[in-house]
Motif scaffolding. Structure first.
Motif, PDB file in Angstrom:
ATOM      1  N   LEU A   1       0.824  -1.210   0.000  1.00  0.00           N
ATOM      2  CA  LEU A   1       0.000   0.000   0.000  1.00  0.00           C
ATOM      3  C   LEU A   1       0.859   1.262   0.000  1.00  0.00           C
ATOM      4  CD1 LEU A   1      -2.768  -1.058   2.553  1.00  0.00           C
ATOM      5  CD2 LEU A   1      -3.072  -0.697   0.094  1.00  0.00           C
ATOM      6  N   ASP A   2       1.908   1.263   0.799  1.00  0.00           N
ATOM      7  CA  ASP A   2       2.778   2.440   0.864  1.00  0.00           C
ATOM      8  C   ASP A   2       3.482   2.681  -0.471  1.00  0.00           C
ATOM      9  OD1 ASP A   2       2.061   2.938   3.455  1.00  0.00           O
ATOM     10  OD2 ASP A   2       3.836   1.981   4.350  1.00  0.00           O
ATOM     11  N   ALA A   3       3.917   1.611  -1.120  1.00  0.00           N
ATOM     12  CA  ALA A   3       4.590   1.765  -2.411  1.00  0.00           C
ATOM     13  C   ALA A   3       3.633   2.305  -3.468  1.00  0.00           C
ATOM     14  CB  ALA A   3       5.168   0.420  -2.860  1.00  0.00           C
ATOM     15  N   LEU A   4       2.403   1.831  -3.454  1.00  0.00           N
ATOM     16  CA  LEU A   4       1.412   2.312  -4.421  1.00  0.00           C
ATOM     17  C   LEU A   4       1.069   3.767  -4.145  1.00  0.00           C
ATOM     18  CD1 LEU A   4      -0.470   1.749  -6.787  1.00  0.00           C
ATOM     19  CD2 LEU A   4      -2.168   0.900  -5.145  1.00  0.00           C
ATOM     20  N   LEU A   5       0.904   4.123  -2.870  1.00  0.00           N
ATOM     21  CA  LEU A   5       0.606   5.513  -2.521  1.00  0.00           C
ATOM     22  C   LEU A   5       1.742   6.428  -2.970  1.00  0.00           C
ATOM     23  CD1 LEU A   5      -1.110   7.669  -1.139  1.00  0.00           C
ATOM     24  CD2 LEU A   5      -0.004   7.057   1.027  1.00  0.00           C
ATOM     25  N   ASP A   6       2.974   6.010  -2.748  1.00  0.00           N
ATOM     26  CA  ASP A   6       4.130   6.801  -3.163  1.00  0.00           C
ATOM     27  C   ASP A   6       4.098   7.051  -4.669  1.00  0.00           C
ATOM     28  OD1 ASP A   6       7.053   6.866  -4.292  1.00  0.00           O
ATOM     29  OD2 ASP A   6       7.286   7.423  -2.185  1.00  0.00           O
ATOM     30  N   ARG A   7       3.847   5.996  -5.426  1.00  0.00           N
ATOM     31  CA  ARG A   7       3.817   6.121  -6.892  1.00  0.00           C
ATOM     32  C   ARG A   7       2.666   7.018  -7.344  1.00  0.00           C
ATOM     33  NH1 ARG A   7       5.727   4.005 -11.520  1.00  0.00           N
ATOM     34  NH2 ARG A   7       4.338   3.249 -13.165  1.00  0.00           N
ATOM     35  N   ALA A   8       1.502   6.848  -6.725  1.00  0.00           N
ATOM     36  CA  ALA A   8       0.340   7.642  -7.116  1.00  0.00           C
ATOM     37  C   ALA A   8       0.520   9.115  -6.744  1.00  0.00           C
ATOM     38  CB  ALA A   8      -0.920   7.079  -6.462  1.00  0.00           C
ATOM     39  N   LEU A   9       1.113   9.387  -5.595  1.00  0.00           N
ATOM     40  CA  LEU A   9       1.365  10.770  -5.187  1.00  0.00           C
ATOM     41  C   LEU A   9       2.282  11.477  -6.175  1.00  0.00           C
ATOM     42  CD1 LEU A   9       1.852  10.388  -1.324  1.00  0.00           C
ATOM     43  CD2 LEU A   9       0.005  11.639  -2.459  1.00  0.00           C
TER      44      LEU A   9
END
Length: 300
Positions: A5-13
């Motif tokens: 989840l953190d990796a996806l949030l980082d990429r989306a941000l």
């Protein structure tokens, strides 16, 4: 699960900020800018590629009680719904996030932002009653947070929902109300949050006033406001140009010129707008093509 989840949030941000770098509705990206997409087109492309994952991750994060992560993930979808028209795709995530914000008594500003996005998406899909409810909720949350910028933007959205239903006088009233809220931002508070964004916000709301005035038949007043918006988004030495918003203002100006019977000038504005847009702005390019046909047919 937390790492995914953190990796996806980082990429989306990173992608959201690349797609809309001047908007306060996108969070600043994480550090290490070298890992960010290169610009608007790349940012939109990354968000589009990850949209299904982000939508699914909102529910997964909520199920695992990662409430803040769920809400932040949903907010990253804003550029995708604004510029690329992925409304059906992002709607489930926005519904879930808005509900999640209510049930978990999230920060009022976060709840307001999510209800704003939900209202925008529902409006684009023509679900007017639901869109109005969500927009009014956004106004309520933003007022509770004493966030003038968010309140004004949400009132402005209520006006846009009226505009899209051809309720021009009511739309104009909402836009005038939004302008009055924006102008409270710097009333006696030079460093008030949002003061730096005020000229841009006023240019946007004046553009919308111009659109409403066109519908009311006040074409000279409409043209005056829209030409001012076009000039503003051309930028200056101190302020960067905003090609996307300039293209939108040029499109509105072309509509007004068409209504006034000046299709030759309208076609020039359409060409100027098309030259400013990237392929990521597909819905707007399609609209311009339709407007060109209308003006060309009338000119012929």
């Amino acid at each position: 699960m937390a790492r995914v989840l953190d990796a996806l949030l980082d990429r989306a941000l990173r992608a959201a900020h690349a797609a809309l770098p001047t908007s306060w509705r996108t969070e600043p990206p994480p550090e290490d800018p070298a890992a960010a997409p290169g610009g608007e087109t790349d940012g939109i492309a990354v968000l589009a590629a990850e949209a299904a994952n982000v939508v699914h991750a909102v529910s997964v994060a909520e199920d695992h009680r990662r409430i803040t992560t769920a809400l932040r993930l949903a907010r990253t979808l804003w550029p995708l719904q604004l510029k690329a028209g992925h409304w059906d795709e992002v709607l489930p995530a926005l519904r879930a996030a808005a509900r999640c914000a209510e049930e978990n008594e999230a920060d009022a500003r976060m709840a307001g932002a999510l209800h704003f996005q939900l209202a925008h998406c529902l409006g684009e899909l023509g679900r007017w009653e639901q869109a109005n409810r969500a927009a009014r909720a956004a106004v309520t949350y933003e007022r509770a947070a004493r966030h003038l910028r968010g309140e004004a933007s949400s009132v402005e959205l209520l006006g846009l929902l009226c505009l899209n239903r051809w309720l021009y006088e009511e739309a104009y009233e909402r836009f005038v109300e939004a302008e009055s809220v924006y102008r409270r931002i710097t009333s006696g508070q030079e460093h008030h949050e949002g003061a730096a964004d005020l000229p841009r916000a006023l240019a946007l709301v004046e553009r919308h006033q111009g659109r409403a005035l066109r519908g009311m038949g006040r074409l000279d007043d409409s043209r005056r406001l829209l030409e001012r918006a076009v000039d503003f988004f051309a930028g200056t030495e101190e302020r960067p140009a905003e090609p996307y918003n300039r293209a939108r203002a040029l499109t509105d100006l072309a509509e007004t010129l068409h209504e006034a019977g000046d299709d030759g000038e309208a076609l020039k504005r359409i060409a100027d707008a098309e030259a400013l847009l990237t392929p990521a702005a597909a819905p707007h390019l399609r609209y311009l093509a339709g407007l060109r046909r209308r003006c060309g047919g009338a000119a012929g």
